[in-house]
Design an enzyme around this catalytic site. Structure first.
Site, PDB file in Angstrom:
ATOM      1  N   ASP A  57       0.796  -1.221   0.000  1.00 32.54           N
ATOM      2  CA  ASP A  57       0.000   0.000   0.000  1.00 32.54           C
ATOM      3  C   ASP A  57       0.836   1.281   0.000  1.00 32.54           C
ATOM      4  O   ASP A  57       0.298   2.376   0.179  1.00 32.54           O
ATOM      5  CB  ASP A  57      -0.935   0.010   1.206  1.00 32.54           C
ATOM      6  CG  ASP A  57      -0.178  -0.071   2.537  1.00 32.54           C
ATOM      7  OD1 ASP A  57       1.020  -0.410   2.508  1.00 32.54           O
ATOM      8  OD2 ASP A  57      -0.803   0.192   3.583  1.00 32.54           O
ATOM      9  N   GLN A  58       2.151   1.171  -0.188  1.00 29.69           N
ATOM     10  CA  GLN A  58       2.944   2.397  -0.168  1.00 29.69           C
ATOM     11  C   GLN A  58       2.708   3.175  -1.464  1.00 29.69           C
ATOM     12  O   GLN A  58       2.458   2.594  -2.522  1.00 29.69           O
ATOM     13  CB  GLN A  58       4.424   2.102   0.041  1.00 29.69           C
ATOM     14  CG  GLN A  58       5.132   1.414  -1.113  1.00 29.69           C
ATOM     15  CD  GLN A  58       6.569   1.049  -0.751  1.00 29.69           C
ATOM     16  OE1 GLN A  58       6.823   0.434   0.291  1.00 29.69           O
ATOM     17  NE2 GLN A  58       7.501   1.435  -1.604  1.00 29.69           N
ATOM     18  N   GLY A  62      13.052   9.952 -24.770  1.00 25.27           N
ATOM     19  CA  GLY A  62      13.362   9.726 -26.174  1.00 25.27           C
ATOM     20  C   GLY A  62      14.191   8.480 -26.370  1.00 25.27           C
ATOM     21  O   GLY A  62      13.740   7.360 -26.158  1.00 25.27           O
ATOM     22  N   TRP A 110      16.844   6.110 -28.971  1.00 22.48           N
ATOM     23  CA  TRP A 110      16.781   5.620 -30.354  1.00 22.48           C
ATOM     24  C   TRP A 110      15.365   5.199 -30.746  1.00 22.48           C
ATOM     25  O   TRP A 110      14.853   5.585 -31.793  1.00 22.48           O
ATOM     26  CB  TRP A 110      17.744   4.456 -30.520  1.00 22.48           C
ATOM     27  CG  TRP A 110      17.742   3.832 -31.875  1.00 22.48           C
ATOM     28  CD1 TRP A 110      17.140   2.673 -32.245  1.00 22.48           C
ATOM     29  CD2 TRP A 110      18.366   4.351 -33.061  1.00 22.48           C
ATOM     30  NE1 TRP A 110      17.338   2.414 -33.582  1.00 22.48           N
ATOM     31  CE2 TRP A 110      18.104   3.433 -34.110  1.00 22.48           C
ATOM     32  CE3 TRP A 110      19.114   5.484 -33.343  1.00 22.48           C
ATOM     33  CZ2 TRP A 110      18.568   3.624 -35.403  1.00 22.48           C
ATOM     34  CZ3 TRP A 110      19.590   5.679 -34.635  1.00 22.48           C
ATOM     35  CH2 TRP A 110      19.311   4.758 -35.642  1.00 22.48           C
ATOM     36  N   THR A 111      14.712   4.432 -29.889  1.00 19.48           N
ATOM     37  CA  THR A 111      13.410   3.863 -30.243  1.00 19.48           C
ATOM     38  C   THR A 111      12.285   4.871 -30.146  1.00 19.48           C
ATOM     39  O   THR A 111      11.338   4.841 -30.938  1.00 19.48           O
ATOM     40  CB  THR A 111      13.104   2.665 -29.329  1.00 19.48           C
ATOM     41  OG1 THR A 111      14.167   1.705 -29.449  1.00 19.48           O
ATOM     42  CG2 THR A 111      11.788   2.004 -29.713  1.00 19.48           C
ATOM     43  N   GLU A 113      17.090  11.631 -31.284  1.00 16.95           N
ATOM     44  CA  GLU A 113      17.973  11.038 -32.288  1.00 16.95           C
ATOM     45  C   GLU A 113      17.240  10.930 -33.631  1.00 16.95           C
ATOM     46  O   GLU A 113      16.640   9.910 -33.920  1.00 16.95           O
ATOM     47  CB  GLU A 113      18.439   9.662 -31.810  1.00 16.95           C
ATOM     48  CG  GLU A 113      19.177   9.717 -30.464  1.00 16.95           C
ATOM     49  CD  GLU A 113      19.653   8.351 -29.978  1.00 16.95           C
ATOM     50  OE1 GLU A 113      19.895   7.463 -30.824  1.00 16.95           O
ATOM     51  OE2 GLU A 113      19.787   8.178 -28.763  1.00 16.95           O
ATOM     52  N   ASP A 148      29.260   4.084 -31.110  1.00 20.83           N
ATOM     53  CA  ASP A 148      28.416   3.557 -32.192  1.00 20.83           C
ATOM     54  C   ASP A 148      28.720   4.219 -33.538  1.00 20.83           C
ATOM     55  O   ASP A 148      27.843   4.330 -34.396  1.00 20.83           O
ATOM     56  CB  ASP A 148      26.920   3.721 -31.870  1.00 20.83           C
ATOM     57  CG  ASP A 148      26.459   2.784 -30.773  1.00 20.83           C
ATOM     58  OD1 ASP A 148      27.224   1.860 -30.425  1.00 20.83           O
ATOM     59  OD2 ASP A 148      25.352   2.975 -30.246  1.00 20.83           O
ATOM     60  N   TRP A 160      27.062   4.838 -21.316  1.00 22.80           N
ATOM     61  CA  TRP A 160      25.909   3.978 -21.568  1.00 22.80           C
ATOM     62  C   TRP A 160      26.386   2.539 -21.416  1.00 22.80           C
ATOM     63  O   TRP A 160      27.243   2.111 -22.182  1.00 22.80           O
ATOM     64  CB  TRP A 160      25.385   4.188 -22.990  1.00 22.80           C
ATOM     65  CG  TRP A 160      24.208   3.306 -23.274  1.00 22.80           C
ATOM     66  CD1 TRP A 160      24.226   2.028 -23.745  1.00 22.80           C
ATOM     67  CD2 TRP A 160      22.836   3.646 -23.079  1.00 22.80           C
ATOM     68  NE1 TRP A 160      22.958   1.530 -23.847  1.00 22.80           N
ATOM     69  CE2 TRP A 160      22.086   2.501 -23.447  1.00 22.80           C
ATOM     70  CE3 TRP A 160      22.167   4.765 -22.618  1.00 22.80           C
ATOM     71  CZ2 TRP A 160      20.696   2.484 -23.390  1.00 22.80           C
ATOM     72  CZ3 TRP A 160      20.800   4.740 -22.564  1.00 22.80           C
ATOM     73  CH2 TRP A 160      20.068   3.613 -22.947  1.00 22.80           C
TER      74      TRP A 160
END
Length: 616
Positions: free
Chosen positions: A320-321, A347, A349-350, A390, A459, A596
């Site tokens: 219940d918190q 946001g 990439w996807t 992106e 990347d 990342w």
């Protein structure tokens, strides 16, 4: 009368015949056929030389009512140089006093409704052009030179292409002009350094490590100069960069989906020792939908119940918190490590496809994000917002066409809404190729509203190019044989600085993972492959904590490591290469570094430790 012109169009011959009677007496004796003209500043007179047959020419004036009330009479005056004169005219009463010529409307064409126009013409002799034009006693268009000729517009603000220690390549959007642009004056500071006919110029002979400011003005075919463009400040690389004052940023991304298959939780930041070695956390990701910031994963974000052994403080959640999930765990982390700032990142990439719609109404978008981040249930957890678009005005998973100013407008609205007591940051592209993603948006303009940028210097290369060539995905510098010029950290940072983004607002990006190919026979970079190497969660990508033991580094290139094991070839950063990158970041005066993402590190956080130690 002048010598008759050679045979011309039937229309012109009719005009000549109609005008002969009007000029049977000397021009100075002609009588105006209309009364005094009504004074009207909101009108223009434009002159055009229609044709020239050597011994004479045809000129034409167009009078236009640009005001909002009816014009009930007009008078056009101008000066010809000695030897140039009017010989016959039509549709106006033309007189002269020496070289000063006056044309008044005739009875039927003096009344002009708003927006209406009328023309009158004449045949003349001589080679001069009219000057000092007045319409009803006021300048014909406010222009200082040829009557009826507006000065050119301001060119676009210059942008920087390749910037070296001694040169800067500049380009700008063309100015516009009613008669045509002749050339451009290029200024460095207040000094004119070049006049060019095109829309680009390379300034040479510069000094390394020095800031230069550029602007451009356009000149039309009449010699009129228009207003100046905006200014661009570039800094040539090299020299000694002063260090950024204050504590360095050491930021890591925490992903909400990491709590599933990766079994990585906020508590891991404590058990690995990482929590004591970071300054910021970006919580990834919130979604962008329908022009608004929205929840990314409600269960992981604020609903998942944690047992005592999973929880940061060793206390289990109750049914219940009011707040559970990662948000509650981050709240507990901040209680133990109050120096850590947490930002909610939206946001990625996807989920970047929604930014275009959001950017169409940046104020409404900012309001929606503020309302979500500052929701009373978790407002104390977050210290600001991070936008991971992106890419603005470029292509990622989808392509955006919002224009180069959309990103600036969005960041301006965010900063205005979140205010000075919240951080507003962004993850941005590191594509420094000519005409690449850095060139697509105004990152310098947006920087004034941004606390810092996380430059995604990873990347660059990967097994999406299934056949290779193999290349490190996060090169610090260029190297012989690099597959794409401008795809390295040093070029990205240099280009952003050259465009006017200060180094003190830039964080260098580090990947806590590797990218790899299989079917590779060559140990050095540049080999061919048959496809992506197998990864735990996705082909072609693997965590550092796995690669460290399964495919240890066998060499380094461009400041990062690579490994050849069997037919697999991987590139990734190690504690040693991170130490080199952090030393470079400090030399460049950068804000700090980010990575990342946390779950790719070892259980004792050795990569996070390398970032921390390297920025001390």
């Amino acid at each position: 009368m002048s010598t008759a012109p050679p045979p011309r169009t039937t229309r012109l011959m009719r005009r000549l015949a109609a005008a002969v009677a009007a000029f049977a007496v000397p021009a100075a004796g002609l009588v105006a056929l209309a009364g005094p003209a009504q004074a009207a500043a909101s009108a223009t007179a434009t002159y055009t030389k229609v044709s020239d047959w050597g011994s004479g020419f045809e000129g034409r004036w167009t009078v236009k009512n640009t005001g909002t009330t009816t014009l009930t009479g007009w008078t056009v005056e101008w000066d010809f140089p000695s030897g140039t004169r009017v010989n016959s005219a039509w549709d106006a009463a033309v007189t002269n006093s020496a070289d000063h010529w006056t044309a008044k409307n005739v009875g039927w064409n003096g009344t002009l409704a708003p927006g209406a126009s009328v023309t009158f013409g004449f045949n003349g002799s001589g080679s001069g052009a009219p000057a000092g034009c007045k319409l009803n006693g006021a300048p014909c268009d406010g222009g200082p030179s040829e009557p009826g000729d507006n000065p050119p517009s301001a060119p676009g603000t210059p942008t920087a292409g390749t910037v070296t220690e001694t040169s800067a390549a500049l380009s700008w959007a063309a100015a516009t002009d009613d008669k045509g642009v002749k050339d451009y004056d290029v200024y460095r500071g207040s000094a004119k350094i070049a006049t060019v006919t095109g829309t680009s110029y390379t300034d040479t002979g510069l000094t390394k490590g020095t800031a230069y400011t550029y602007s451009v003005t356009a000149r039309d075919t009449a010699g009129q100069t228009g207003p100046s463009s905006g200014t661009l400040t570039v800094t040539t690389p090299g020299g000694t960069t002063p260090p950024d004052p204050g504590e360095k940023v050491k930021l890591g991304y925490f992903t909400n989906w990491g709590v599933y298959g990766r079994n990585y939780h906020v508590k891991n930041l404590v058990t690995s020792g990482t929590a004591a070695k970071i300054t910021h956390i970006n919580y990834a990701f919130g979604n962008v939908q329908g022009g608004r910031c929205t929840i990314g994963d409600a269960y992981a974000d604020y609903d998942k119940a944690y047992s005592a052994d999973q929880s940061v403080d060793g206390k289990a959640d109750t049914w219940d918190q009011p707040l559970r999930g990662n948000f509650n765990q981050l709240r507990k982390l901040k209680a133990q490590y109050p120096h850590i700032k947490v930002l909610w990142s939206f946001g990625g990439w996807t989920w970047s496809g929604g930014f275009g719609q959001a950017a169409a109404n940046p104020a409404a978008f900012a309001q929606s994000c503020y309302d979500l981040v500052e929701d009373p249930r978790w407002a104390d957890v977050f210290d600001g917002i991070d936008l991971d678009w992106e890419y603005p005005n470029a292509c990622g998973l989808t392509c955006d066409t919002s224009g180069p100013t959309a990103f600036t407008n969005m960041m301006k609205a965010m900063k205005a809404k979140f205010g000075p007591n919240n951080l507003v940051t962004a993850a941005i592209t590191a594509d420094a190729s000519d005409g690449g993603k850095i060139d697509a948006a105004d990152y310098a303009g947006a920087a004034q509203y941004t606390d810092f940028y996380n430059v995604m210097t990873y990347d660059f290369f990967g097994a999406w190019a299934a056949k290779g060539p193999t290349a490190p995905h996060s090169p610090l510098t260029s190297y012989a044989g690099i597959p794409q010029a401008g795809f390295n950290s040093a070029d990205a940072i240099a280009k952003l600085k050259a465009k006017g983004v200060p180094g003190s607002k830039l964080n260098l990006g580090i990947g806590f993972y590797g990218r790899g190919w299989t079917g590779v026979t060559q140990a050095a970079p540049g080999g061919t492959a048959t496809g992506p190497a197998q990864g735990t969660y996705e082909q072609g990508i693997e965590d550092y904590k796995v690669l460290k033991s399964t495919c240890p580094a066998t060499g380094t290139v461009a400041g990062t490591a690579y490994a050849k094991c069997g037919s697999n070839w991987w590139s990734y950063d190690t504690p040693a290469t991170i130490a080199g990158k952090m030393a470079w970041a400090k030399q460049q005066g950068l804000k700090g570094a980010f990575y990342w993402e946390f779950s790719g590190d070892t259980a004792n956080g050795e990569l996070a430790s390398a970032v921390h130690s390297g920025l001390q």
